[in-house]
Scaffold this motif. Structure first.
Motif, mmCIF file in Angstrom:
data_model
loop_
_atom_site.group_PDB
_atom_site.id
_atom_site.type_symbol
_atom_site.label_atom_id
_atom_site.label_comp_id
_atom_site.label_asym_id
_atom_site.label_seq_id
_atom_site.Cartn_x
_atom_site.Cartn_y
_atom_site.Cartn_z
ATOM 1 N N LEU A 129 0.903 -1.139 -0.066
ATOM 2 C CA LEU A 129 0.134 -0.269 0.180
ATOM 3 C C LEU A 129 0.508 1.010 0.345
ATOM 4 C CD1 LEU A 129 -2.631 1.559 0.747
ATOM 5 C CD2 LEU A 129 -2.635 1.136 2.926
ATOM 6 N N LEU A 130 1.570 0.891 0.843
ATOM 7 C CA LEU A 130 2.704 2.443 0.795
ATOM 8 C C LEU A 130 3.897 2.449 -0.204
ATOM 9 C CD1 LEU A 130 4.062 2.026 5.656
ATOM 10 C CD2 LEU A 130 2.282 3.893 3.646
ATOM 11 N N GLU A 131 3.990 1.694 -0.849
ATOM 12 C CA GLU A 131 5.428 2.074 -1.607
ATOM 13 C C GLU A 131 4.498 2.219 -2.954
ATOM 14 O OE1 GLU A 131 7.628 -1.337 -1.898
ATOM 15 O OE2 GLU A 131 8.852 -0.740 -0.020
ATOM 16 N N VAL A 132 3.315 1.721 -3.220
ATOM 17 C CA VAL A 132 2.427 1.719 -4.812
ATOM 18 C C VAL A 132 1.757 3.292 -4.736
ATOM 19 C CG1 VAL A 132 0.314 1.350 -5.643
ATOM 20 C CG2 VAL A 132 1.701 -0.259 -4.629
ATOM 21 N N LEU A 133 1.542 3.125 -3.570
ATOM 22 C CA LEU A 133 1.084 5.219 -3.767
ATOM 23 C C LEU A 133 1.891 6.355 -3.646
ATOM 24 C CD1 LEU A 133 -1.599 5.224 -0.950
ATOM 25 C CD2 LEU A 133 -1.847 5.612 -2.772
ATOM 26 N N ALA A 134 3.237 5.564 -2.762
ATOM 27 C CA ALA A 134 4.649 6.652 -3.599
ATOM 28 C C ALA A 134 5.224 6.499 -4.287
ATOM 29 C CB ALA A 134 5.941 6.602 -1.526
ATOM 30 N N SER A 135 4.836 5.593 -5.047
ATOM 31 C CA SER A 135 5.574 5.588 -6.630
ATOM 32 C C SER A 135 4.369 6.329 -7.555
ATOM 33 C CB SER A 135 5.298 3.630 -7.088
ATOM 34 O OG SER A 135 4.743 3.326 -6.880
ATOM 35 N N VAL A 136 3.263 5.917 -7.261
ATOM 36 C CA VAL A 136 2.330 7.337 -8.118
ATOM 37 C C VAL A 136 1.180 8.181 -7.099
ATOM 38 C CG1 VAL A 136 -0.117 6.691 -9.542
ATOM 39 C CG2 VAL A 136 2.090 5.150 -8.659
ATOM 40 N N PRO A 137 1.935 8.931 -6.776
ATOM 41 C CA PRO A 137 2.080 10.729 -5.564
ATOM 42 C C PRO A 137 0.145 10.919 -6.671
ATOM 43 C CG PRO A 137 3.583 10.934 -7.123
ATOM 44 C CD PRO A 137 3.768 9.402 -6.574
ATOM 45 N N ALA A 138 0.316 11.336 -8.064
ATOM 46 C CA ALA A 138 -0.910 11.955 -8.836
ATOM 47 C C ALA A 138 -2.343 11.637 -7.926
ATOM 48 C CB ALA A 138 -0.494 12.577 -9.997
ATOM 49 N N PHE A 139 -2.005 9.596 -8.089
ATOM 50 C CA PHE A 139 -2.900 8.766 -7.694
ATOM 51 C C PHE A 139 -3.136 9.426 -6.452
ATOM 52 C CE2 PHE A 139 -4.899 4.956 -6.153
ATOM 53 C CZ PHE A 139 -6.192 5.064 -7.205
ATOM 54 N N ALA A 140 -2.389 9.346 -5.603
ATOM 55 C CA ALA A 140 -2.446 8.856 -3.644
ATOM 56 C C ALA A 140 -3.106 10.141 -3.704
ATOM 57 C CB ALA A 140 -0.683 9.397 -3.809
ATOM 58 N N ARG A 141 -3.114 11.540 -4.485
ATOM 59 C CA ARG A 141 -4.115 12.620 -3.958
ATOM 60 C C ARG A 141 -4.596 12.616 -4.473
ATOM 61 N NH1 ARG A 141 -2.063 17.030 -1.435
ATOM 62 N NH2 ARG A 141 -3.404 18.670 -1.985
ATOM 63 N N MET A 142 -4.945 12.357 -6.120
ATOM 64 C CA MET A 142 -6.799 11.923 -5.924
ATOM 65 C C MET A 142 -6.966 11.363 -4.951
ATOM 66 S SD MET A 142 -7.931 10.164 -8.277
ATOM 67 C CE MET A 142 -9.444 9.719 -8.907
ATOM 68 N N ALA A 143 -7.381 10.167 -4.853
ATOM 69 C CA ALA A 143 -7.375 9.256 -3.903
ATOM 70 C C ALA A 143 -8.008 9.689 -2.928
ATOM 71 C CB ALA A 143 -7.333 7.847 -4.000
ATOM 72 N N LEU A 144 -6.702 10.124 -2.250
ATOM 73 C CA LEU A 144 -6.915 10.280 -0.496
ATOM 74 C C LEU A 144 -7.814 11.931 -0.159
ATOM 75 C CD1 LEU A 144 -3.324 7.850 0.512
ATOM 76 C CD2 LEU A 144 -5.960 7.928 0.938
ATOM 77 N N VAL A 145 -6.981 13.240 -0.969
ATOM 78 C CA VAL A 145 -7.555 14.155 -0.556
ATOM 79 C C VAL A 145 -8.630 15.047 -1.208
ATOM 80 C CG1 VAL A 145 -6.251 16.337 -0.573
ATOM 81 C CG2 VAL A 145 -5.004 13.946 0.192
ATOM 82 N N GLU A 146 -7.882 14.816 -2.498
ATOM 83 C CA GLU A 146 -9.034 15.432 -3.726
ATOM 84 C C GLU A 146 -10.309 14.434 -3.412
ATOM 85 O OE1 GLU A 146 -8.925 18.252 -4.813
ATOM 86 O OE2 GLU A 146 -6.789 18.297 -4.093
ATOM 87 N N ILE A 147 -10.355 13.388 -3.350
ATOM 88 C CA ILE A 147 -11.792 12.897 -2.677
ATOM 89 C C ILE A 147 -12.617 13.678 -1.946
ATOM 90 C CG2 ILE A 147 -11.328 11.311 -0.935
ATOM 91 C CD1 ILE A 147 -12.923 8.894 -2.830
ATOM 92 N N ASP A 148 -11.893 14.924 -1.005
ATOM 93 C CA ASP A 148 -13.342 15.090 -0.219
ATOM 94 C C ASP A 148 -13.491 16.103 -0.802
ATOM 95 O OD1 ASP A 148 -11.686 13.620 2.084
ATOM 96 O OD2 ASP A 148 -10.557 14.446 2.455
ATOM 97 N N ALA A 149 -13.084 16.781 -2.051
ATOM 98 C CA ALA A 149 -14.308 17.775 -2.965
ATOM 99 C C ALA A 149 -14.703 17.481 -3.948
ATOM 100 C CB ALA A 149 -13.155 18.485 -3.067
ATOM 101 N N ALA A 150 -15.242 16.244 -4.030
ATOM 102 C CA ALA A 150 -15.448 15.504 -5.208
ATOM 103 C C ALA A 150 -17.516 14.787 -5.066
ATOM 104 C CB ALA A 150 -15.165 13.913 -5.639
ATOM 105 N N GLY A 151 -17.378 14.843 -4.125
ATOM 106 C CA GLY A 151 -19.047 15.210 -3.385
ATOM 107 C C GLY A 151 -19.974 13.861 -3.182
ATOM 108 N N PRO A 152 -20.460 14.043 -2.137
ATOM 109 C CA PRO A 152 -21.168 13.156 -1.064
ATOM 110 C C PRO A 152 -21.540 11.332 -1.988
ATOM 111 C CG PRO A 152 -22.564 13.933 -1.792
ATOM 112 C CD PRO A 152 -21.658 14.286 -2.402
ATOM 113 N N ALA A 153 -20.798 11.050 -3.067
ATOM 114 C CA ALA A 153 -20.833 10.161 -4.087
ATOM 115 C C ALA A 153 -19.202 9.074 -3.787
ATOM 116 C CB ALA A 153 -20.934 9.720 -5.533
#
Length: 262
Positions: A129-153
């Motif tokens: 989990l940690l190494e894959v997310l570290a290897s693709v930081p753009a996905f990590a930010r999209m999936a863990l941080v920006e998801i908060d702005a993407a709505g209830p769904a």
């Protein structure tokens, strides 16, 4: 007009969204003697849009990433985008579902390959989990941080993913000394704590440091069930592990059947 594609990545490999640029030349649709089906063209455009969306959302934030920007990053026209998705939210959710499926497959494989000892399997799963997310930081930010702005769904999708992580606490994981109901609640608390810790590092722009969390998170995952002494040994083993880790954000085909016990 006939079209052909440049060669795809290795068969069976599914890169995490954001691991490649949307305008990846290997997925360029070119004129040629062989006519591709509309389904193949659409699948290629969808794949490129996944990458374009991840990079745009990670760089600009969900609210500021426009469909036009995503299409430009992917090298796909707006009409083609709207033939695939109802809008930006729909595209975000599809990208998230695809990416987390790839991530879970990698974690499943690590869990199964670690052998019968649950402590080893837990450590291997966390490391992946940690190494894959570290290897693709753009996905990590999209999936863990920006998801908060993407709505209830999007929030619902995140909750479903956290529930999926419970599969890594199935037997042979020892039970805690709590009742069966409280033991399951403890798993929820452990999963939530790990998620919050990883999300915080990503939000701080410290995604590259995620593998350094392995000893502490190994302890957090194992000590409630094995006891503090065994959890400490597991954490020390994690800290001393110098074997090569995950080097490519790819997994077996997400359409394959889940592992036994999942």
């Amino acid at each position: 007009m006939s079209m052909s594609l440049a060669p795809h990545p290795a068969a069976g490999a599914t890169p995490l969204p954001g691991a490649r640029p949307g305008r990846d030349p290997e997925r360029a649709i070119k004129r040629g003697p062989r006519r591709l089906s509309a389904e193949v063209v659409a699948a290629t455009q969808r794949d490129r849009l996944f990458d374009g969306l991840v990079h745009e959302v990670a760089a600009k934030g969900y609210d500021n990433a426009r469909v036009t920007d995503i299409c430009r990053a992917a090298g796909v026209t707006r009409p083609a985008f709207y033939a695939l998705f109802a809008g930006k939210e729909d595209a975000f959710l599809a990208t998230y579902r695809h990416g987390t499926t790839v991530l879970l497959r990698l974690m499943d494989d690590a869990y199964a390959a670690a052998g019968p000892d649950w402590t080893d399997a837990a450590r291997a799963t966390l490391r992946t989990l940690l190494e894959v997310l570290a290897s693709v930081p753009a996905f990590a930010r999209m999936a863990l941080v920006e998801i908060d702005a993407a709505g209830p769904a999007a929030g619902d999708e995140r909750d479903l993913l956290l529930a999926e992580f419970h599969r890594f606490f199935h037997p042979p994981r020892p039970r805690s000394p709590l009742t069966e109901q409280d033991d399951e609640l403890l798993v929820t608390a452990v999963v939530g704590g790990i998620h919050t810790t990883v999300r915080q590092r990503v939000a701080q722009g410290r995604t590259a440091e995620l593998p350094q969390l392995l000893p502490a998170l190994t302890y957090a995952m194992t000590a409630p069930f094995l006891g503090p002494a065994a959890g400490g040994r597991a954490a020390r083993t994690a800290g001393a592990d110098a074997t090569p880790g995950v080097t490519a954000p790819c997994a077996a085909d997400p359409a394959r059947p889940p592992r036994r016990g999942a």
